[in-house]
Scaffold this active site. Sequence first.
Site, PDB file in Angstrom:
ATOM      1  N   SER A 104       0.653  -1.187   0.062  1.00  0.00           N
ATOM      2  CA  SER A 104      -0.212   0.035   0.091  1.00  0.00           C
ATOM      3  C   SER A 104       0.725   1.250   0.054  1.00  0.00           C
ATOM      4  O   SER A 104       1.861   1.186   0.477  1.00  0.00           O
ATOM      5  CB  SER A 104      -0.747  -0.025   1.269  1.00  0.00           C
ATOM      6  OG  SER A 104      -1.585   1.092   1.411  1.00  0.00           O
ATOM      7  N   TYR A 126      -2.016   5.635  -4.355  1.00  0.00           N
ATOM      8  CA  TYR A 126      -3.153   6.526  -4.039  1.00  0.00           C
ATOM      9  C   TYR A 126      -2.534   7.680  -4.847  1.00  0.00           C
ATOM     10  O   TYR A 126      -1.328   8.222  -4.431  1.00  0.00           O
ATOM     11  CB  TYR A 126      -3.444   6.940  -2.738  1.00  0.00           C
ATOM     12  CG  TYR A 126      -4.288   5.960  -2.180  1.00  0.00           C
ATOM     13  CD1 TYR A 126      -5.666   5.686  -2.586  1.00  0.00           C
ATOM     14  CD2 TYR A 126      -3.792   5.198  -1.045  1.00  0.00           C
ATOM     15  CE1 TYR A 126      -6.265   4.748  -1.943  1.00  0.00           C
ATOM     16  CE2 TYR A 126      -4.577   4.242  -0.401  1.00  0.00           C
ATOM     17  CZ  TYR A 126      -5.860   4.001  -0.806  1.00  0.00           C
ATOM     18  OH  TYR A 126      -6.764   3.171   0.044  1.00  0.00           O
ATOM     19  N   THR A 152      -5.401   2.903  -7.360  1.00  0.00           N
ATOM     20  CA  THR A 152      -6.808   2.755  -6.750  1.00  0.00           C
ATOM     21  C   THR A 152      -7.618   3.904  -7.046  1.00  0.00           C
ATOM     22  O   THR A 152      -7.348   4.944  -7.061  1.00  0.00           O
ATOM     23  CB  THR A 152      -6.537   2.645  -5.157  1.00  0.00           C
ATOM     24  OG1 THR A 152      -5.686   1.329  -4.848  1.00  0.00           O
ATOM     25  CG2 THR A 152      -8.043   2.843  -4.506  1.00  0.00           C
ATOM     26  N   LYS A 236      -7.770  -0.673 -10.005  1.00  0.00           N
ATOM     27  CA  LYS A 236      -8.462  -1.343  -8.746  1.00  0.00           C
ATOM     28  C   LYS A 236      -9.437  -0.221  -8.404  1.00  0.00           C
ATOM     29  O   LYS A 236      -9.258   0.935  -8.042  1.00  0.00           O
ATOM     30  CB  LYS A 236      -7.494  -1.113  -7.420  1.00  0.00           C
ATOM     31  CG  LYS A 236      -8.082  -1.927  -6.414  1.00  0.00           C
ATOM     32  CD  LYS A 236      -7.050  -2.153  -5.381  1.00  0.00           C
ATOM     33  CE  LYS A 236      -7.722  -2.911  -4.154  1.00  0.00           C
ATOM     34  NZ  LYS A 236      -8.523  -1.621  -3.193  1.00  0.00           N
ATOM     35  N   HIS A 260     -13.715  -1.639  -2.588  1.00  0.00           N
ATOM     36  CA  HIS A 260     -12.765  -1.119  -1.224  1.00  0.00           C
ATOM     37  C   HIS A 260     -13.031  -1.889  -0.226  1.00  0.00           C
ATOM     38  O   HIS A 260     -13.051  -1.137   1.046  1.00  0.00           O
ATOM     39  CB  HIS A 260     -12.869   0.505  -1.193  1.00  0.00           C
ATOM     40  CG  HIS A 260     -11.657   1.002  -0.753  1.00  0.00           C
ATOM     41  ND1 HIS A 260     -10.851   1.698  -1.650  1.00  0.00           N
ATOM     42  CD2 HIS A 260     -11.033   1.049   0.495  1.00  0.00           C
ATOM     43  CE1 HIS A 260      -9.653   2.202  -1.025  1.00  0.00           C
ATOM     44  NE2 HIS A 260      -9.823   1.807   0.283  1.00  0.00           N
TER      45      HIS A 260
END
Length: 276
Positions: A104, A126, A152, A236, A260
């Site tokens: 992440s 992100y 994402t 995603k 999510h």
Amino acid sequence: MELLRRMEARARDRLPEAVYDYFAGGAGDEVTLAENEEAWRHVWLRPRQLTGVSDADPSITLLGHDLALPVLLAPAAAQRLLHPDGEVAAARAAAAAGTIFCLSTRATADLAEVAEVAGPRWFQLYMHPDRDRVARMLLRAAEHGYDQVVMTIDLPVAGRRERELRHGLIPMPEGVAVATHLGQDEPEFEGGPGSPATGPAAPPPREKPAVGGWAALTWEDVGWVAEASGLPVVVKGVLTAQDAELAVQGGASAIVVSNHGARQVDGCVPTAVALR
């Protein structure tokens, strides 16, 4: 499923309530959170008999990787809230199982630290308004052997997660912060596991504000991420066939059908339904 329930019960017993709720909770009244699980109960197997197969082989080839099984470790933020080894332990476990670990953006371990122990590895992104900073992070991921960027797209703002709001800010363990993924000389991004990176902060914060990502993205940004990183991009957060087509047109190498973990929009389609 029973094994997973026992593992979840052990986690609930061991973790502080606020930390457990951060990882286990969903948006709103958690209707979609429950329906995510329930929807998989309505996907049935149709066994074929007398096939002559004696030894089953669950291995697959996925985006250039030969995997021992068709199960990957999805990105999850701030894993050192769960255990001191955090993402490093998860990456090591994925490598031992012969599968892919996805790190992440909001990890509590630097991408280089994870790369030392991981097998195949992907980097979840992100986006952030400072594109130069994003580009440097992506290039560093590529230099350390990450071979897909998992972009994402379903967090323009944070979902209203009632459990998190009830607890307020979650203290980070001493010495733990959200990584910049830019190397030791870079200042920390502001915020904790649920917050976006928003610039330098001194000293690094130890709490998680409940804020979201960057709303002003378009499908053209998929191509920008691919160009900036030099890597293929997995998109995603897709829940409709229309967005799947747009992702392909935008240059995605693959999509992840995801809501999510029901943490963003309560009342949206469960993933098992959207997948079909």
